[in-house]
Write a protein that holds these residues in place. Structure first.
Motif, PDB file in Angstrom:
ATOM      1  N   THR A 245       2.953   9.822  -2.053  1.00 30.73           N
ATOM      2  CA  THR A 245       2.868   7.779  -2.622  1.00 30.73           C
ATOM      3  C   THR A 245       3.099   6.676  -3.953  1.00 30.73           C
ATOM      4  O   THR A 245       4.148   5.671  -3.524  1.00 30.73           O
ATOM      5  N   PRO A 274      -2.495   7.975   1.067  1.00 33.41           N
ATOM      6  CA  PRO A 274      -0.942   8.151   1.850  1.00 33.41           C
ATOM      7  C   PRO A 274      -1.349   8.523   3.024  1.00 33.41           C
ATOM      8  O   PRO A 274      -1.697   8.781   3.770  1.00 33.41           O
ATOM      9  N   ARG A 280      -2.463   8.298   8.228  1.00 35.02           N
ATOM     10  CA  ARG A 280      -2.478   8.036   6.583  1.00 35.02           C
ATOM     11  C   ARG A 280      -3.860   8.080   6.709  1.00 35.02           C
ATOM     12  O   ARG A 280      -4.964   8.133   6.683  1.00 35.02           O
TER      13      ARG A 280
END
Length: 338
Positions: A245, A274, A280
């Motif tokens: 991230t 992330p 996701r």
């Protein structure tokens, strides 16, 4: 009687270690180059008992004579058994692990790395060098030629192309774990002394529901310092999170739920997680070990690629360039072991 039992156990442990040393190869180390890591941890006491000097476990018998380090005045003892250390048992097949329980007298640094700690105290330089020694040995196990491992813009180690990894260090213990990026999206490891956190730290690092769970676990499983285990789990989660991230993850932005029977834990994010291969993630899972000798707690997280994804794409923070987000202003760097 309890003291006598503890003394007998300690003697047995020492004898067993000495016998193990007689069965391994001692390799002289030569100088070929120069090893460190990142800025200091903010000082949560790290006091592991130092074990047999210069011993590395889980290095698959690798001859390190051509590594970039030097043991001054002594040799390193390399053991070939995979999975003999507590960390090895926590990580899946495909992850190479090396653990060091005491530092060689001298480890050379690559010039790029030495520059990072030019003004650091000797203890810090030794930590940096020793954990890089572990990292290089682990890299060789997966067939990657090691080189300088320097911190990126936010302190995370910059691994060779196609590699994911993590490092940790505390007094008496250094370790590194690496794998090919095609196999795992990210890895995070952490080691802590198996002792209660300093006063006030739990309240700064644990959510109210976590503190309630720790209180219950302290009653049902009193031999484990659950506050320290939770702290270590959050460190491992952060180390796996950040390369995916480029974002800070506060202690209060994930909820750790340890399983005392299976020695696993979940980390549920309270902020957007992330994105890995278009998916996701809202949760990481990990494993933990609190050694039978009760000297340290080790935690580990691996983030697999979602089923059906190609994997292998270099999604590391260093490649985000100018678009990389920055940690919130005013937050000090409390993450250890980069």
């Amino acid at each position: 009687m309890e003291n006598v039992t503890r003394w007998i156990t300690r003697v047995y442990s020492v004898l067993r270690s000495l016998l193990a040393l007689l069965s391994v190869t001692v390799l002289p180390i030569r100088t070929t180059g120069k090893t460190v890591t990142r800025a200091a941890h903010t000082g949560y006491c790290r006091t592991l008992t130092t074990r047999l000097a210069g011993r590395i476990r889980g290095c698959d018998g690798q001859d390190l004579r051509h590594s970039s380090h030097r043991a001054s005045g002594r040799s390193l003892v390399i053991t070939g058994a995979v999975g003999t250390g507590s960390l090895s048992a926590l990580l899946p097949s495909g992850v190479a692990v090396c653990e060091l329980f005491a530092d060689p007298l001298h480890i050379d640094l690559y010039p790029q790395e030495a520059a990072v700690v030019a003004g650091a105290v000797d203890k810090r330089r030794r930590e940096f060098a020793a954990v890089r020694l572990c990292a290089r040995a682990a890299l060789r196990r997966i067939g990657v030629t090691p080189g300088p491992i320097v911190p990126g813009p936010k302190g995370a180690p910059q691994w060779p192309d196609g590699v994911v990894g993590s490092m940790t260090h505390c007094d008496g213990y250094r370790a590194a774990a690496v794998a090919h990026r095609a196999m795992f999206a990210s890895i995070g490891i952490d080691a802590e002394p198996h002792a209660a956190l300093p006063d006030g730290v739990e309240r700064m690092t644990a959510l109210p529901e976590e503190r309630a769970a720790l209180s219950r676990l302290a009653v049902t499983h009193p031999r484990i310092h659950w506050d320290r285990l939770l702290f270590s789990a959050k460190e491992s989660v952060y180390k796996a999170w950040f390369p995916l991230t480029g974002r800070w993850l506060d202690f209060m932005e994930c909820v750790i739920t340890p399983d005392p029977e299976c020695h696993t834990f979940t980390a549920d994010f309270t902020v957007p997680g992330p994105v890995v291969a278009g998916e996701r993630l809202s949760r990481f899972t990990g494993r933990w070990h609190a050694g039978g000798d009760a000297r340290h707690v080790v935690t580990a997280v691996t983030v697999p690629w979602p089923a059906g994804s190609p994997g292998g794409e270099n999604r590391s923070y260093e490649n985000l360039g100018a678009h990389a987000p920055r940690p919130h202003a005013g937050r000090h760097d409390h993450r250890a072991g980069w």
